[in-house]
Design an enzyme around this catalytic site. Structure first.
Site, short mmCIF file in Angstrom:
data_model
loop_
_atom_site.label_atom_id
_atom_site.label_comp_id
_atom_site.label_asym_id
_atom_site.label_seq_id
_atom_site.Cartn_x
_atom_site.Cartn_y
_atom_site.Cartn_z
N SER A 222 6.81 -0.17 9.89
CA SER A 222 5.17 0.16 9.44
C SER A 222 5.06 1.24 8.82
O SER A 222 5.67 2.29 9.60
CB SER A 222 3.65 -0.33 10.59
OG SER A 222 2.73 0.09 10.09
N SER A 223 3.96 1.73 8.01
CA SER A 223 3.98 3.00 7.37
C SER A 223 3.02 3.50 7.81
O SER A 223 3.34 4.84 8.43
CB SER A 223 3.11 2.67 6.13
OG SER A 223 3.65 1.88 4.92
N MET B 224 0.92 -1.06 0.22
CA MET B 224 -0.20 0.36 -0.15
C MET B 224 0.96 1.18 -0.22
O MET B 224 0.48 2.57 0.29
CB MET B 224 -0.76 -0.09 0.48
CG MET B 224 -2.04 -1.19 1.53
SD MET B 224 -3.32 -1.12 2.06
CE MET B 224 -2.89 -0.57 3.84
N GLN C 141 -2.87 -12.32 8.13
CA GLN C 141 -2.91 -12.39 6.63
C GLN C 141 -2.46 -13.06 5.56
O GLN C 141 -2.58 -12.88 4.58
CB GLN C 141 -2.48 -10.54 6.44
CG GLN C 141 -2.47 -9.91 4.76
CD GLN C 141 -2.21 -8.99 4.52
OE1 GLN C 141 -3.30 -7.66 4.48
NE2 GLN C 141 -1.01 -8.42 4.17
N HIS D 233 9.63 -3.14 3.18
CA HIS D 233 8.99 -3.88 1.75
C HIS D 233 10.39 -3.92 0.90
O HIS D 233 10.16 -4.77 0.23
CB HIS D 233 7.94 -2.51 1.45
CG HIS D 233 6.78 -1.88 1.58
ND1 HIS D 233 6.58 -0.93 3.17
CD2 HIS D 233 5.51 -3.06 2.10
CE1 HIS D 233 5.57 -1.14 3.30
NE2 HIS D 233 5.21 -1.71 2.82
N HIS E 21 8.86 1.17 3.57
CA HIS E 21 10.35 1.28 4.19
C HIS E 21 11.26 -0.10 3.72
O HIS E 21 11.16 -0.83 3.27
CB HIS E 21 9.52 1.30 5.74
CG HIS E 21 8.11 0.36 5.96
ND1 HIS E 21 9.48 -0.97 6.16
CD2 HIS E 21 7.16 0.61 6.29
CE1 HIS E 21 7.49 -1.67 6.19
NE2 HIS E 21 6.81 -0.57 6.03
N GLY F 283 4.68 -10.35 4.31
CA GLY F 283 5.73 -10.19 5.79
C GLY F 283 4.53 -10.88 6.62
O GLY F 283 3.42 -10.97 6.62
N LYS G 192 4.92 -9.55 9.83
CA LYS G 192 4.43 -8.88 10.43
C LYS G 192 2.81 -9.00 10.46
O LYS G 192 2.27 -8.81 11.71
CB LYS G 192 5.18 -7.50 10.12
CG LYS G 192 3.98 -6.04 10.77
CD LYS G 192 4.59 -5.34 10.35
CE LYS G 192 3.52 -3.88 11.14
NZ LYS G 192 2.70 -3.65 10.19
P1 AMP Z 1 1.44 -2.91 3.58
O1 AMP Z 1 2.09 -1.53 2.37
O2 AMP Z 1 1.78 -2.26 4.94
O3 AMP Z 1 0.90 -3.62 3.03
O4 AMP Z 1 2.95 -4.15 3.27
C1 AMP Z 1 2.64 -4.77 2.44
C2 AMP Z 1 3.38 -6.09 2.19
O5 AMP Z 1 4.74 -5.77 2.92
C3 AMP Z 1 2.96 -6.71 3.46
O6 AMP Z 1 3.09 -8.29 3.31
C4 AMP Z 1 3.19 -6.47 4.57
O7 AMP Z 1 2.87 -7.97 5.51
C5 AMP Z 1 5.16 -6.47 4.12
N1 AMP Z 1 5.67 -5.86 5.23
C6 AMP Z 1 4.68 -4.51 6.37
N2 AMP Z 1 6.12 -4.42 7.52
C7 AMP Z 1 6.53 -4.87 7.24
C8 AMP Z 1 7.89 -6.00 7.73
N3 AMP Z 1 8.37 -4.11 9.04
N4 AMP Z 1 8.67 -6.32 7.98
C9 AMP Z 1 8.51 -7.27 6.97
N5 AMP Z 1 7.43 -7.16 6.00
C10 AMP Z 1 6.48 -6.30 6.71
#
Ligand code: AMP
Length: 255
Positions: A182-183, A27, A150, A34, A31, A144, A146
């Site tokens: 985290s974003s 999304m 999900q 990702h 960071h 991830g 994290k």
């Molecule tokens: P998001 O942009 O938050 O929807 O995350 C996109 C992907 O990045 C998802 O598969 C998350 O689980 C993964 N992700 C987010 N934060 C982390 C993190 N700190 N370490 C590893 N993967 C992450």
């Protein structure tokens, strides 16, 4: 890196693509967490496709959606520098020609943990991922740990619908003080940022879930849940109040 702004551009890219495809859905507001997924996807497949789409159907709170950070310039640089061959930026109308009339839902685990308070969250997640998987047809998808609930639900969906995609879970990347990247961390005030690592610290502590939950409350967190399930403890908390709430989730393996 090719920038793809429509399903037609994606289709043209895929027609010329040769080899295995690794896909990383995101999304944005990228960071190091990702970045670790992009690198792993590139290492384990011939072509790495990443998407950036802030999916409105997985937000139960319009304020949370409005406050979701956006950093598109920096995102493109991070993708380009870390092995992404093609970046897909779809729009709502491209992804949801049905205006979300059709949905992919899981009936049991999606109602627990984050699903208990975030009504419809995982239906939004599974539906958008189903659409992206069908458009991209990846061999492997990198997610991830994290967001462990999900990850489990997506593995379940791929299995339930015989999709033939390998779901690869990747370790949580943390700041040096333990806070999971985290974003949403971008929305923390400086003082909230100082308090936030206590969440991971307490979640990792010995003790029962209710005890950990009480300690988190004492430290100023509003606790959504602390729940141990199989070999893992899951937690979700918020810091701040009203217009300045930031939700943090995390999970740790129990020893
Ligand atoms: P998001 O942009 O938050 O929807 O995350 C996109 C992907 O990045 C998802 O598969 C998350 O689980 C993964 N992700 C987010 N934060 C982390 C993190 N700190 N370490 C590893 N993967 C992450």
């Amino acid at each position: 890196m090719e920038i793809l702004k429509s399903p037609d551009e994606l289709k043209n890219f895929l027609e010329l693509a040769r080899g295995t495809i690794g896909f990383v859905p995101t999304m944005g507001a990228l960071h190091e967490g990702h970045v670790s997924l992009f690198r792993k996807a590139k290492k384990d497949s011939d072509i790495c496709i990443a998407s950036i789409y802030v999916n409105p159907t997985q937000f139960d709170d319009p304020q949370d959606l409005n406050r979701y950070p956006n950093a598109i310039q920096n995102d493109q640089e991070l993708m380009r520098a870390n092995g992404v061959d093609s970046a897909f930026f779809p729009t709502y109308h491209q992804l949801y020609p049905d205006d979300y009339t059709y949905q992919v839902a899981e009936r049991i685990f999606s109602k627990e943990l984050c699903g208990k308070t975030r009504q419809g969250h995982f239906t939004g997640v599974l539906t958008v991922l189903m659409k992206l998987f069908l458009m991209i047809r990846p061999d492997k998808v990198f997610l991830g740990e994290k967001d462990y609930q999900q990850l489990e639900l997506v593995k379940g969906m791929v299995n339930a619908f015989h999709m033939g995609i390998e779901i690869v879970g990747c370790p949580t990347i943390r700041e040096s003080d333990g806070l999971a990247m985290s974003s949403r961390n971008k929305n923390l005030t400086p003082s909230q940022r100082q308090e936030a690592p206590k969440f991971f610290e307490l979640l990792s502590k010995r003790g029962d879930d209710s005890q950990i939950s009480e300690e988190l409350v004492k430290c100023g967190f509003e606790v959504d849940y602390v729940v141990s399930r199989k070999d893992r403890r899951y937690g979700a908390v918020t810091l701040g109040s009203n217009g300045n709430k930031v939700r943090l989730i995390d999970n740790v393996v129990l020893r």
